[in-house]
Design an enzyme around this catalytic site. Sequence first.
Site, short mmCIF file in Angstrom:
data_model
loop_
_atom_site.label_atom_id
_atom_site.label_comp_id
_atom_site.label_asym_id
_atom_site.label_seq_id
_atom_site.Cartn_x
_atom_site.Cartn_y
_atom_site.Cartn_z
CG PHE A 242 -1.29 2.08 -4.79
CD1 PHE A 242 -1.49 1.42 -6.00
CD2 PHE A 242 -2.19 3.09 -4.44
CE1 PHE A 242 -2.55 1.74 -6.83
CE2 PHE A 242 -3.25 3.42 -5.28
CZ PHE A 242 -3.43 2.74 -6.47
CG ASP A 243 -0.87 5.16 -0.19
OD1 ASP A 243 -1.74 4.93 -1.05
OD2 ASP A 243 -1.00 4.88 1.02
CD GLU B 183 -26.74 -11.53 -14.57
OE1 GLU B 183 -26.95 -10.40 -14.07
OE2 GLU B 183 -26.58 -11.73 -15.78
CE LYS C 143 -37.69 -7.08 -4.58
NZ LYS C 143 -37.09 -5.77 -4.78
CG ASP D 276 -1.93 -1.07 1.21
OD1 ASP D 276 -1.90 -1.86 0.26
OD2 ASP D 276 -2.76 -1.13 2.14
CE LYS E 284 -29.46 -9.43 -16.23
NZ LYS E 284 -28.13 -8.82 -16.05
CB CYS F 254 -28.83 13.32 34.86
SG CYS F 254 -30.35 13.93 34.14
CB CYS G 155 -28.27 15.24 31.35
SG CYS G 155 -28.59 13.57 30.83
CG ASP H 280 -31.08 -3.79 -2.22
OD1 ASP H 280 -31.55 -2.99 -3.05
OD2 ASP H 280 -31.55 -3.95 -1.07
CE LYS I 288 -34.04 -6.69 -8.53
NZ LYS I 288 -33.78 -5.53 -7.71
CB CYS J 10 -33.30 14.00 29.88
SG CYS J 10 -32.37 14.72 31.24
CD GLU K 189 -27.96 -2.10 -8.45
OE1 GLU K 189 -28.05 -2.02 -9.70
OE2 GLU K 189 -28.91 -1.89 -7.67
CB CYS L 42 -32.83 11.34 32.76
SG CYS L 42 -31.32 11.17 31.81
CE1 TYR M 74 -27.41 -4.24 -13.97
CE2 TYR M 74 -26.55 -4.59 -11.76
CZ TYR M 74 -27.36 -3.88 -12.63
OH TYR M 74 -28.10 -2.84 -12.18
S1 IVH Z 1 -30.31 -6.30 -15.35
C1 IVH Z 1 -33.16 -4.45 -18.51
N1 IVH Z 1 -28.98 -7.54 -13.48
O1 IVH Z 1 -32.37 -4.31 -10.43
C2 IVH Z 1 -32.60 -5.09 -17.30
N2 IVH Z 1 -30.29 -5.65 -12.84
O2 IVH Z 1 -35.45 -3.77 -11.33
C3 IVH Z 1 -31.46 -4.38 -16.76
N3 IVH Z 1 -30.14 -5.06 -10.47
O3 IVH Z 1 -32.48 -1.25 -12.08
C4 IVH Z 1 -31.10 -4.75 -15.39
N4 IVH Z 1 -28.73 -6.67 -9.92
O4 IVH Z 1 -30.55 -1.66 -10.53
C5 IVH Z 1 -29.83 -6.53 -13.76
N5 IVH Z 1 -27.70 -8.72 -11.96
C6 IVH Z 1 -28.53 -7.71 -12.22
C7 IVH Z 1 -28.99 -6.81 -11.23
C8 IVH Z 1 -29.88 -5.79 -11.59
C9 IVH Z 1 -29.42 -5.62 -9.49
C10 IVH Z 1 -31.04 -3.91 -10.29
C11 IVH Z 1 -30.84 -2.81 -11.28
C12 IVH Z 1 -32.17 -2.60 -11.95
C13 IVH Z 1 -33.11 -3.31 -11.05
C14 IVH Z 1 -34.22 -3.94 -11.86
#
Ligand code: IVH
Length: 665
Positions: A34-35, A110, A308, A31, A284, A406, A427, A114, A112, A421, A169, A403, A221
């Site tokens: 690198f720095d 894949e 989900k 590191d 997909k 105090c 306090c 968040d 999903k 309080c 994401e 409280c 993705y």
């Molecule tokens: S594909 C046309 N792949 O989920 C499809 N989306 O409701 C394009 N997301 O807005 C999205 N993981 O923010 C895709 N492996 C993944 C994902 C993913 C999370 C989110 C993305 C999207 C929302 C879809």
Amino acid sequence: MTVKEKIDQLRADLHRHNYNYYVLNAPEISDKEFDDRMRELQELEKEHPEYQDDNSPTMRVGSDLNKNFTQVAHKYPMLSLGNTYSESEVTDFYDRVKKALNEDFEICCELKYDGTSISLTYENGKLVRAVTRGDGEKGDDVTDNVKTIRTIPLVLHGSYPELFEIRGEILMPWEVFEELNREKEAREEPLFANPRNAASGTLKLQNSAIVASRKLDAYLYYLLGEELPCDGHYENLQAAAGWGFKTSEHMKKAHSLEEVFEYIRYWDTERKNLPVATDGIVLKVNSMRQQKNLGFTAKSPRWAIAYKFQAERALTRLNKVTYQVGRTGAVTPVANLDPVQLSGTIVKRASLHNADIIEGLDLHIGDMVYVEKGGEIIPKITGVDKDARSMLIGEKVKFITHCPECGSKLIRYEGEAAHYCPNETSCPPQIKGKIEHFISRKAMNIDGLGPETVDMFYRLGLIKNTADLYQLTADDIKNLDRMGEKSAENIIKGIEASKEVPFERVLFALGIRFVGETVAKKIAKSFNDIDELENANLEKLINIDEIGEKIAQSILTYFANPLNRELIERLKSTGLQLYRREEDLSGYTDKLAGQSIVISGVFTHHSRDEYKELIEKNGGKNVGSISAKTSFILAGENMGPAKLEKAHKLGIKLMSEDEFLTLIS
Ligand code: IVH
């Protein structure tokens, strides 16, 4: 070697080491090395601005220049996915695809992720633009912020298409998120509810240097473009990984519905061990040709679907309820539970919010309670398993009356859910909180002092209030834990420098309930000094613009307390600006008195914050949304269509940046 060659070499080196470290997790240099190289490059670039490059690794450090985001139209709209919640809905999706295609197909499974979605455009191997999803048609250009994310390549390697987009994401890893919330908690700032909010909030920060410090991550993705390497979505992403992108290592191609279910079932539990938040699985159709055949509905593709996961819930025992006192004296009840595993972390405590919530749950000590995270990080108690109650059930939980810190009797203001309080001046958590607020950036901005140091000084009896800070000497503190001569001197210097902080910020720093930054500014404008304010009556106070009865009462209560008056006298004698200086008033006019002004769009001469300041300095009020009461809209470029329509409908004038500047000049 010429300077230019040296710069080029350092840039190439740093890009490669960045990729090794962040994407491959396989650093080749330390590191420190690198720095050192990064610093060397920064210096050379500073000396030679003629070699400036927007994609230099030094861009990752961010800048503290403020900016407003420009809206950019997406070349391909950013759609969302249809959601499903059960295996039978997944079967329906699979059968629909099978019927429509009438040939063999593969499904790419894949995770999903968040977080918050982003679309990146690369031209000739360089990142040229990063745009948020926005409304799907257009989003905010957040390129500078995105450049601070180490796993997003600024420059690609290998043979990539000349022009393409890649979507993914942006995430805040759990670890970073929890640390950030711990810091926020210490500062008594509102916490982020979950990593998703934290990631999108961070991405929209105006100051990219702060974004850089938040350690965001990204998974890509979805590759889009006219000349992609393969027909397979999975294969395209493998290629993209070869150009330097971080893609998920957990993608898998399924050839049957059973394989799809295997993937879903595996990740439903295994996802808890991932470093980032996921909320489902994305399925997909792999072939882009087949994707094209299937097409889109108005909102989402027919070739993909999201499954989900169910929000997680656990059942555990309530052992006791403890109470936390914050800076303002607000008392929060906390449920102490038998430790239980929930969404990847062990939960021992959950917020119970306030007395009404406790009452609503009819909570008893020893109850088996349901704890949920459902996307929110701070677990909450959502119910009680009343059937599990036995003869041995403990007492009904009753909100405390005094409280815990105090012993003062708690009060509840009318219309508010929280208990407070009232012992503001002695306090302990309130005192410490007040000092922390006093030294904070927007208040006295005392360099070198933070919550931990304040806590230590307080514990050692060196300070009991804000005025005590001004009595400290370097000798008092230099031998303390983790201190030393240098930091001691810095702290004293910082305290000394705060004597120049203008009246309005000192007023804000006092921490009078309901006196925030804006109110403090108004007060500073209306009174010559603190004595005038101290002697003001209710009528005089409520005559000030934006000060209503609630704020006025709070100011009166503050000054009615002899301890507060004594504190002010001491602060005055240390030389704080508890009066208005002539220069504090320069630039103030009444030109916009009585006007409510909405700021909208993107500006060229000043930032949004600067315009807000200009409006306030000229006696106007900046409001968030358009209503019949709006006097005019300070309209920049690219004002949103909905706002334009509303302004038009209500007959509200749009004023350009130049017109506005002329008006107040
Ligand atoms: S594909 C046309 N792949 O989920 C499809 N989306 O409701 C394009 N997301 O807005 C999205 N993981 O923010 C895709 N492996 C993944 C994902 C993913 C999370 C989110 C993305 C999207 C929302 C879809």
